[in-house]
Design a protein around this motif. Sequence first.
Motif, PDB file in Angstrom:
ATOM      1  N   ILE A  78     -39.973 -37.734  -4.993  1.00 33.05           N
ATOM      2  CA  ILE A  78     -39.595 -36.371  -4.641  1.00 33.05           C
ATOM      3  C   ILE A  78     -40.814 -35.672  -4.052  1.00 33.05           C
ATOM      4  O   ILE A  78     -41.925 -35.824  -4.559  1.00 33.05           O
ATOM      5  CB  ILE A  78     -39.156 -35.607  -5.918  1.00 33.05           C
ATOM      6  N   ARG A  79     -40.629 -34.958  -2.989  1.00 34.87           N
ATOM      7  CA  ARG A  79     -41.728 -34.144  -2.481  1.00 34.87           C
ATOM      8  C   ARG A  79     -41.220 -32.741  -2.189  1.00 34.87           C
ATOM      9  O   ARG A  79     -40.017 -32.532  -1.978  1.00 34.87           O
ATOM     10  CB  ARG A  79     -42.357 -34.766  -1.224  1.00 34.87           C
ATOM     11  N   ARG A  80     -42.135 -31.785  -2.252  1.00 30.95           N
ATOM     12  CA  ARG A  80     -41.750 -30.417  -1.936  1.00 30.95           C
ATOM     13  C   ARG A  80     -42.295 -30.069  -0.564  1.00 30.95           C
ATOM     14  O   ARG A  80     -43.461 -30.298  -0.272  1.00 30.95           O
ATOM     15  CB  ARG A  80     -42.307 -29.466  -2.999  1.00 30.95           C
ATOM     16  N   ASN A  81     -41.428 -29.529   0.245  1.00 35.38           N
ATOM     17  CA  ASN A  81     -41.847 -29.092   1.572  1.00 35.38           C
ATOM     18  C   ASN A  81     -42.548 -27.741   1.422  1.00 35.38           C
ATOM     19  O   ASN A  81     -41.917 -26.716   1.131  1.00 35.38           O
ATOM     20  CB  ASN A  81     -40.600 -28.970   2.467  1.00 35.38           C
ATOM     21  N   ALA A  90     -36.981 -20.520  -9.119  1.00 32.09           N
ATOM     22  CA  ALA A  90     -35.645 -20.935  -9.580  1.00 32.09           C
ATOM     23  C   ALA A  90     -35.649 -22.366 -10.124  1.00 32.09           C
ATOM     24  O   ALA A  90     -34.978 -22.666 -11.113  1.00 32.09           O
ATOM     25  CB  ALA A  90     -34.639 -20.817  -8.433  1.00 32.09           C
ATOM     26  N   CYS A  91     -36.419 -23.220  -9.514  1.00 36.69           N
ATOM     27  CA  CYS A  91     -36.415 -24.631  -9.924  1.00 36.69           C
ATOM     28  C   CYS A  91     -37.123 -24.857 -11.266  1.00 36.69           C
ATOM     29  O   CYS A  91     -36.844 -25.838 -11.951  1.00 36.69           O
ATOM     30  CB  CYS A  91     -37.077 -25.486  -8.851  1.00 36.69           C
ATOM     31  N   THR A  92     -38.018 -23.964 -11.657  1.00 35.68           N
ATOM     32  CA  THR A  92     -38.778 -24.193 -12.897  1.00 35.68           C
ATOM     33  C   THR A  92     -37.878 -24.101 -14.125  1.00 35.68           C
ATOM     34  O   THR A  92     -38.156 -24.717 -15.144  1.00 35.68           O
ATOM     35  CB  THR A  92     -39.937 -23.184 -13.049  1.00 35.68           C
ATOM     36  N   ALA A  93     -36.793 -23.341 -14.004  1.00 31.12           N
ATOM     37  CA  ALA A  93     -35.896 -23.165 -15.154  1.00 31.12           C
ATOM     38  C   ALA A  93     -35.077 -24.426 -15.406  1.00 31.12           C
ATOM     39  O   ALA A  93     -34.644 -24.675 -16.531  1.00 31.12           O
ATOM     40  CB  ALA A  93     -34.965 -21.988 -14.906  1.00 31.12           C
ATOM     41  N   ILE A  94     -34.903 -25.238 -14.383  1.00 31.04           N
ATOM     42  CA  ILE A  94     -34.000 -26.387 -14.531  1.00 31.04           C
ATOM     43  C   ILE A  94     -34.731 -27.715 -14.654  1.00 31.04           C
ATOM     44  O   ILE A  94     -34.179 -28.693 -15.159  1.00 31.04           O
ATOM     45  CB  ILE A  94     -32.994 -26.412 -13.360  1.00 31.04           C
ATOM     46  N   CYS A  95     -35.972 -27.759 -14.227  1.00 35.06           N
ATOM     47  CA  CYS A  95     -36.722 -29.033 -14.250  1.00 35.06           C
ATOM     48  C   CYS A  95     -36.921 -29.503 -15.701  1.00 35.06           C
ATOM     49  O   CYS A  95     -37.576 -28.816 -16.486  1.00 35.06           O
ATOM     50  CB  CYS A  95     -38.068 -28.852 -13.558  1.00 35.06           C
ATOM     51  N   PRO A  96     -36.367 -30.674 -16.091  1.00 30.67           N
ATOM     52  CA  PRO A  96     -36.409 -31.078 -17.496  1.00 30.67           C
ATOM     53  C   PRO A  96     -37.763 -31.576 -17.969  1.00 30.67           C
ATOM     54  O   PRO A  96     -38.000 -31.687 -19.171  1.00 30.67           O
ATOM     55  CB  PRO A  96     -35.382 -32.212 -17.559  1.00 30.67           C
ATOM     56  N   CYS A 126     -32.553 -25.310  -5.374  1.00 28.30           N
ATOM     57  CA  CYS A 126     -33.476 -24.634  -4.464  1.00 28.30           C
ATOM     58  C   CYS A 126     -32.759 -23.939  -3.301  1.00 28.30           C
ATOM     59  O   CYS A 126     -32.095 -24.587  -2.492  1.00 28.30           O
ATOM     60  CB  CYS A 126     -34.471 -25.656  -3.906  1.00 28.30           C
ATOM     61  N   PRO A 127     -32.891 -22.623  -3.201  1.00 28.70           N
ATOM     62  CA  PRO A 127     -32.210 -21.896  -2.121  1.00 28.70           C
ATOM     63  C   PRO A 127     -32.820 -22.176  -0.743  1.00 28.70           C
ATOM     64  O   PRO A 127     -32.189 -21.930   0.273  1.00 28.70           O
ATOM     65  CB  PRO A 127     -32.408 -20.423  -2.515  1.00 28.70           C
ATOM     66  N   GLN A 128     -34.043 -22.688  -0.744  1.00 26.67           N
ATOM     67  CA  GLN A 128     -34.757 -22.925   0.522  1.00 26.67           C
ATOM     68  C   GLN A 128     -34.633 -24.367   1.027  1.00 26.67           C
ATOM     69  O   GLN A 128     -35.178 -24.701   2.067  1.00 26.67           O
ATOM     70  CB  GLN A 128     -36.256 -22.629   0.337  1.00 26.67           C
ATOM     71  N   ARG A 129     -33.979 -25.207   0.229  1.00 24.78           N
ATOM     72  CA  ARG A 129     -33.924 -26.647   0.522  1.00 24.78           C
ATOM     73  C   ARG A 129     -35.327 -27.216   0.736  1.00 24.78           C
ATOM     74  O   ARG A 129     -35.579 -27.973   1.685  1.00 24.78           O
ATOM     75  CB  ARG A 129     -33.043 -26.910   1.743  1.00 24.78           C
ATOM     76  N   ALA A 130     -36.186 -26.835  -0.183  1.00 27.48           N
ATOM     77  CA  ALA A 130     -37.587 -27.255  -0.046  1.00 27.48           C
ATOM     78  C   ALA A 130     -37.869 -28.601  -0.725  1.00 27.48           C
ATOM     79  O   ALA A 130     -38.919 -29.184  -0.524  1.00 27.48           O
ATOM     80  CB  ALA A 130     -38.489 -26.184  -0.658  1.00 27.48           C
ATOM     81  N   ILE A 131     -36.919 -29.058  -1.544  1.00 29.51           N
ATOM     82  CA  ILE A 131     -37.132 -30.332  -2.248  1.00 29.51           C
ATOM     83  C   ILE A 131     -36.532 -31.470  -1.415  1.00 29.51           C
ATOM     84  O   ILE A 131     -35.355 -31.450  -1.063  1.00 29.51           O
ATOM     85  CB  ILE A 131     -36.478 -30.309  -3.645  1.00 29.51           C
TER      86      ILE A 131
END
Length: 135
Positions: A78-81, A90-96, A126-131
């Motif tokens: 996985i990489r983040r753009n 937003a993603c920090t709340a769901i990342c297990p 992710c609302p930005q589709r950054a993942i």
Amino acid sequence: MVSNRVVLHFPREISNQPIIYRLVKEYDLMFNILQARIDPDREGLLILELSGSRENYAEGIKYLQSQGVGFQLLSQDIRRNEERCVHCGACTAICPTGALFMNRAEMTVDFDSAKCIACLLCMRMCPQRAIEVTL
Ligand code: SF4
Ligand code: SF4
């Protein structure tokens, strides 16, 4: 010899059983724990580098599955753009695993790829589709 990074999910009912001990003792497998989150009486998550002879490895995986342990190969990266990410959090709340986390000093969201288990939950969030995924 087989060696893989794997993700094991332990349901609550078996999270306090000596399953990894048996994997080593009875199937002669070696492991290196990369990430662990197992509390007694709660669901657990273990990310391991697991290795052993081809035959023992296959038997060990069968044993895990017979015990109800979820098994998944860690085969995706996985990489983040960075250009797309707006650090909304937003993603920090769901990342297990805590691979995506708030850096409070900088007020940014940081990504620790070593903790990522490629579950893809953040991708949907992710609302930005950054993942992005590299296969
Ligand atoms: S949800 Fe997307 S945009 Fe928001 S911090 Fe996470 S990766 Fe960045
Ligand atoms: S895929 Fe996303 S949500 Fe899943 S562990 Fe990796 S960073 Fe966290």
